[in-house]
Design a protein around this motif. Structure first.
Motif, PDB file in Angstrom:
ATOM      1  N   ASN A 105      15.508  -5.361  12.893  1.00  0.00           N
ATOM      2  CA  ASN A 105      14.415  -4.459  12.556  1.00  0.00           C
ATOM      3  C   ASN A 105      13.086  -4.876  13.198  1.00  0.00           C
ATOM      4  N   ILE A 106      13.007  -6.098  13.701  1.00  0.00           N
ATOM      5  CA  ILE A 106      11.736  -6.598  14.238  1.00  0.00           C
ATOM      6  C   ILE A 106      11.303  -5.825  15.475  1.00  0.00           C
ATOM      7  N   TYR A 155       7.816  -1.853  18.488  1.00  0.00           N
ATOM      8  CA  TYR A 155       7.778  -0.661  19.344  1.00  0.00           C
ATOM      9  C   TYR A 155       6.921   0.435  18.712  1.00  0.00           C
ATOM     10  N   HIS A 156       7.086   0.647  17.407  1.00  0.00           N
ATOM     11  CA  HIS A 156       6.334   1.695  16.713  1.00  0.00           C
ATOM     12  C   HIS A 156       4.956   1.217  16.239  1.00  0.00           C
ATOM     13  N   ARG A 157       4.602  -0.014  16.566  1.00  0.00           N
ATOM     14  CA  ARG A 157       3.312  -0.607  16.180  1.00  0.00           C
ATOM     15  C   ARG A 157       3.104  -0.593  14.665  1.00  0.00           C
ATOM     16  N   ASP A 158       4.189  -0.736  13.946  1.00  0.00           N
ATOM     17  CA  ASP A 158       4.115  -0.818  12.479  1.00  0.00           C
ATOM     18  C   ASP A 158       3.947  -2.293  12.096  1.00  0.00           C
ATOM     19  N   PHE A 159       2.754  -2.834  12.320  1.00  0.00           N
ATOM     20  CA  PHE A 159       2.533  -4.262  12.144  1.00  0.00           C
ATOM     21  C   PHE A 159       2.498  -4.663  10.666  1.00  0.00           C
ATOM     22  N   ALA A 160       2.054  -3.754   9.801  1.00  0.00           N
ATOM     23  CA  ALA A 160       2.079  -4.055   8.364  1.00  0.00           C
ATOM     24  C   ALA A 160       3.523  -4.193   7.884  1.00  0.00           C
ATOM     25  N   GLY A 161       4.383  -3.249   8.306  1.00  0.00           N
ATOM     26  CA  GLY A 161       5.792  -3.338   7.952  1.00  0.00           C
ATOM     27  C   GLY A 161       6.453  -4.560   8.561  1.00  0.00           C
ATOM     28  N   VAL A 203      23.461 -10.464  -6.579  1.00  0.00           N
ATOM     29  CA  VAL A 203      22.683  -9.283  -6.951  1.00  0.00           C
ATOM     30  C   VAL A 203      21.333  -9.262  -6.235  1.00  0.00           C
ATOM     31  N   PHE A 204      20.738 -10.440  -6.056  1.00  0.00           N
ATOM     32  CA  PHE A 204      19.401 -10.549  -5.469  1.00  0.00           C
ATOM     33  C   PHE A 204      19.304  -9.864  -4.098  1.00  0.00           C
ATOM     34  N   PRO A 205      20.193 -10.180  -3.134  1.00  0.00           N
ATOM     35  CA  PRO A 205      20.084  -9.508  -1.832  1.00  0.00           C
ATOM     36  C   PRO A 205      20.411  -8.023  -1.885  1.00  0.00           C
ATOM     37  N   VAL A 206      21.259  -7.610  -2.841  1.00  0.00           N
ATOM     38  CA  VAL A 206      21.578  -6.183  -2.965  1.00  0.00           C
ATOM     39  C   VAL A 206      20.328  -5.393  -3.318  1.00  0.00           C
ATOM     40  N   ILE A 207      19.544  -5.891  -4.272  1.00  0.00           N
ATOM     41  CA  ILE A 207      18.317  -5.196  -4.666  1.00  0.00           C
ATOM     42  C   ILE A 207      17.294  -5.236  -3.539  1.00  0.00           C
ATOM     43  N   LEU A 208      17.181  -6.396  -2.861  1.00  0.00           N
ATOM     44  CA  LEU A 208      16.229  -6.512  -1.757  1.00  0.00           C
ATOM     45  C   LEU A 208      16.577  -5.572  -0.605  1.00  0.00           C
ATOM     46  N   SER A 209      17.843  -5.212  -0.469  1.00  0.00           N
ATOM     47  CA  SER A 209      18.252  -4.363   0.649  1.00  0.00           C
ATOM     48  C   SER A 209      17.579  -2.989   0.596  1.00  0.00           C
ATOM     49  N   TYR A 210      17.249  -2.514  -0.613  1.00  0.00           N
ATOM     50  CA  TYR A 210      16.584  -1.218  -0.720  1.00  0.00           C
ATOM     51  C   TYR A 210      15.153  -1.293  -0.189  1.00  0.00           C
ATOM     52  N   LEU A 211      14.507  -2.418  -0.411  1.00  0.00           N
ATOM     53  CA  LEU A 211      13.168  -2.606   0.135  1.00  0.00           C
ATOM     54  C   LEU A 211      13.227  -2.677   1.658  1.00  0.00           C
ATOM     55  N   LEU A 212      14.200  -3.404   2.178  1.00  0.00           N
ATOM     56  CA  LEU A 212      14.368  -3.495   3.623  1.00  0.00           C
ATOM     57  C   LEU A 212      14.715  -2.132   4.214  1.00  0.00           C
ATOM     58  N   GLY A 213      15.549  -1.375   3.510  1.00  0.00           N
ATOM     59  CA  GLY A 213      15.914  -0.042   3.987  1.00  0.00           C
ATOM     60  C   GLY A 213      14.700   0.847   4.158  1.00  0.00           C
ATOM     61  N   TYR A 214      13.751   0.733   3.249  1.00  0.00           N
ATOM     62  CA  TYR A 214      12.523   1.518   3.367  1.00  0.00           C
ATOM     63  C   TYR A 214      11.767   1.150   4.635  1.00  0.00           C
ATOM     64  N   PHE A 215      11.626  -0.147   4.898  1.00  0.00           N
ATOM     65  CA  PHE A 215      10.909  -0.586   6.090  1.00  0.00           C
ATOM     66  C   PHE A 215      11.619  -0.145   7.365  1.00  0.00           C
ATOM     67  N   MET A 216      12.959  -0.046   7.318  1.00  0.00           N
ATOM     68  CA  MET A 216      13.715   0.344   8.505  1.00  0.00           C
ATOM     69  C   MET A 216      13.521   1.815   8.853  1.00  0.00           C
TER      70      MET A 216
END
Length: 553
Positions: free
Chosen positions: A375-376, A381-387, A419-432
């Protein structure tokens, strides 16, 4: 500072998992990019309530009444609009917060029935990572409030089951929970309330007298909460209201086709297995072992086990015989089923299960780490530096937690590692998806209308009604959007302003209008679009352009 001890204590706190759920689900939920078809009915009606101050009769933007569901969901959204204004965040915020309430109520049920903190915490963990809970917290429809109120009623029911003679607090909770559920989605709550009462009266382990279950003040208040709106609507709208409501609740739901019933049966099995994967499969040997030693159970444990299975089987049958199967039909029984699975997992925890969970947790963490690395480049490329910054922080957090957890072999930390990475995956999905999916076409259109000072106009919109609903929200309810049929000849001739897209163009004289492109929508989302944006340029077949036509005066 002993970070391992701190992390261990966090993992054993229900409020840590509730907070993690809110933080990871909120960006995806409140961005309002993906909308469920039914959401527009509730947001549109809530906007109409806010503007007309008629908070009793749900109406669509064209003034048509909508009596398919009771009033409570409309009020949740309208109340949020009154407090926070009409916007995307206020539309879904009540449902996200109710998701947190659901987790806490499930914790209380598990604590009440198991008297074991590990079972209670694991119940919260499993439910927080359940995709059904996460998606329901991201939809402004009755599913989440109905399940919360079902679970509130189940909390009172659990209290009754756990005591030889029901106390007033438990009967109040039991009555009010199902009354509020009835005011949210109607007849299913009444059915499950009656089913639960019959179970208490007829079960072979601890039969209750009807006089023990009746709490007259609670019954009186609950009847008012459940029925007052129905009485008012029948008084104001008569048979129109009753026919509309009963068609949605009964006659329009039942299927008599054998093929459809069989298909729904298979979908129901897949849904239950999928939403509880892999926990249900780990618990099955324990369930079999419990069945063999069933006679040794306490009456309380037998009753909770039987009640959970009764609820699940009943919902299974009801979902199977519907015209169209929805996996969310099982949502109201998921908290109880989660507690039962957690109880078996804790009680029959073994080295073999521990090893399986650890392997799966490292697989999930590895997948999450790969997604972060992939995702980096798109974010640069999209200049989404906050994300990009937040993604890097998230990656470092995962590495830090993984290192700390590696040497911690306690039971709850082992479950938490999965469970921890499963929940975090939704946050990562948003950034993607954020760089390519946001801003939404509705927000682009709303920004253009504000820029051109057209947001208080009446506009015809020739596209999906869901997009029209999103525009109403993005313009804070100021723009009057109508959605006429496209195939009507001269549909736009009497319109000063209308919006259409490149694939659906109404009939009009272009010489009479100034036309401007105002928004773009990506119609195809491929993995390559996210990971390699420079290698997959936007082509006409992937892009839908929206145009605004304004009559030349």
């Amino acid at each position: 500072m002993d970070y391992k001890l701190i992390l261990h204590r966090l993992f054993k706190s229900p409020f840590f998992w509730i907070a993690l759920f809110i933080v990871c689900v909120a960006p995806f939920s409140l961005s309002y990019e993906f909308i469920h078809m039914d959401e527009m009915y509730y947001s549109d009606a809530a906007i109409t309530m806010t503007k007309t101050h008629d908070y009793f009769t749900p109406r669509l933007p064209d003034g048509e009444t909508r009596f398919l569901k009771p009033i409570l969901t409309y009020w949740l959204i309208a109340g949020s609009y009154a407090l926070l204004g009409i916007n995307a965040i206020s539309t879904r915020l009540p449902f996200l917060l109710l998701g947190a309430v659901l987790l806490y109520l499930t914790y209380r049920i598990a604590r009440r029935i198991s008297h074991n903190n590990n079972v209670s915490i694991l119940s919260v963990m499993l439910l927080a990572g359940n995709p059904m809970v996460i998606q329901s917290a991201s939809r402004a429809i009755p599913d989440m409030p109905q399940t919360v109120f079902f679970t509130l009623g189940a909390l009172g029911l659990t209290g009754i089951v756990a005591s030889e003679k029901p106390n007033k607090k438990d009967t109040w909770t039991f009555y009010l929970g199902f009354a509020l559920a009835f005011a949210t989605k109607g007849l299913p709550a009444a059915f499950f309330f009656g089913l639960s009462v019959l179970f208490l009266l007829l079960n072979p382990w601890r039969k209750y007298k009807l006089t023990d279950l009746i709490n007259w003040p609670a019954a009186f208040v609950s009847l008012i909460i459940a029925l007052w709106w129905f009485v008012l609507m029948y008084y104001l709208h008569g048979q129109l209201f009753l026919d509309s409501f009963l068609t949605d609740q009964v006659s329009g739901r039942v299927s008599e086709q054998n093929i459809r019933v069989f298909k729904n049966f298979l979908l129901a099995i897949i849904s239950i297995a999928g939403y509880f994967f892999p926990w249900l499969f780990m618990a099955l040997p324990a369930i079999r072992r419990n069945y063999l030693s069933y006679t040794k159970f306490s009456a309380e444990r037998k009753m909770f086990f039987a009640l959970t299975l009764l609820w699940t089987l009943t919902m299974f049958i009801l979902g199977t015989f519907t015209v169209k199967f929805y996996d969310r039909y099982f949502f109201p029984v998921m908290p109880l089923l989660t507690v039962l699975i957690a109880k078996f997992l804790i009680q029959y925890y073994s080295k073999r299960k521990k090893r399986i969970i650890e392997i799966l947790s490292y697989v999930f963490i590895g997948i999450l780490g790969m997604l972060i690395l992939l995702n980096i480049y798109p974010m640069i490329y999209h200049r989404d530096f906050a994300g990009l910054l937040l993604t890097i922080v998230l990656g470092l957090l995962i590495i830090f937690v993984a290192i700390l957890l590696h040497r911690n072999k306690t039971k709850m930390v082992t479950f938490g590692k999965m469970v921890f990475p499963v929940i975090l995956s939704y946050l990562l999905g948003y950034f993607m998806i954020k760089p390519i999916a946001l801003p939404t076409q509705a927000r682009q259109i709303a920004d253009y209308l504000r820029k051109e000072k057209l947001e208080n106009s009446e506009i015809r919109f020739y596209d999906r009604t869901t997009v029209a609903a999103k525009i109403r929200i993005e313009t804070h309810g100021k723009t009057k959007i109508t959605t006429p049929p496209l195939d009507k000849e001269g549909a736009s001739e009497n319109s000063d302003i209308f919006i259409y897209n490149s694939s659906q163009k109404p009939n009009f004289d272009e010489d009479l209008y100034s036309i401007a492109p105002i928004a773009r929508e990506k119609t195809q989302f491929l993995v390559s679009d996210i990971l390699f944006p420079d290698k997959t340029p936007d082509t006409p077949d992937k892009i839908k352009t929206f145009y605004l036509a304004k009559r030349i005066k």
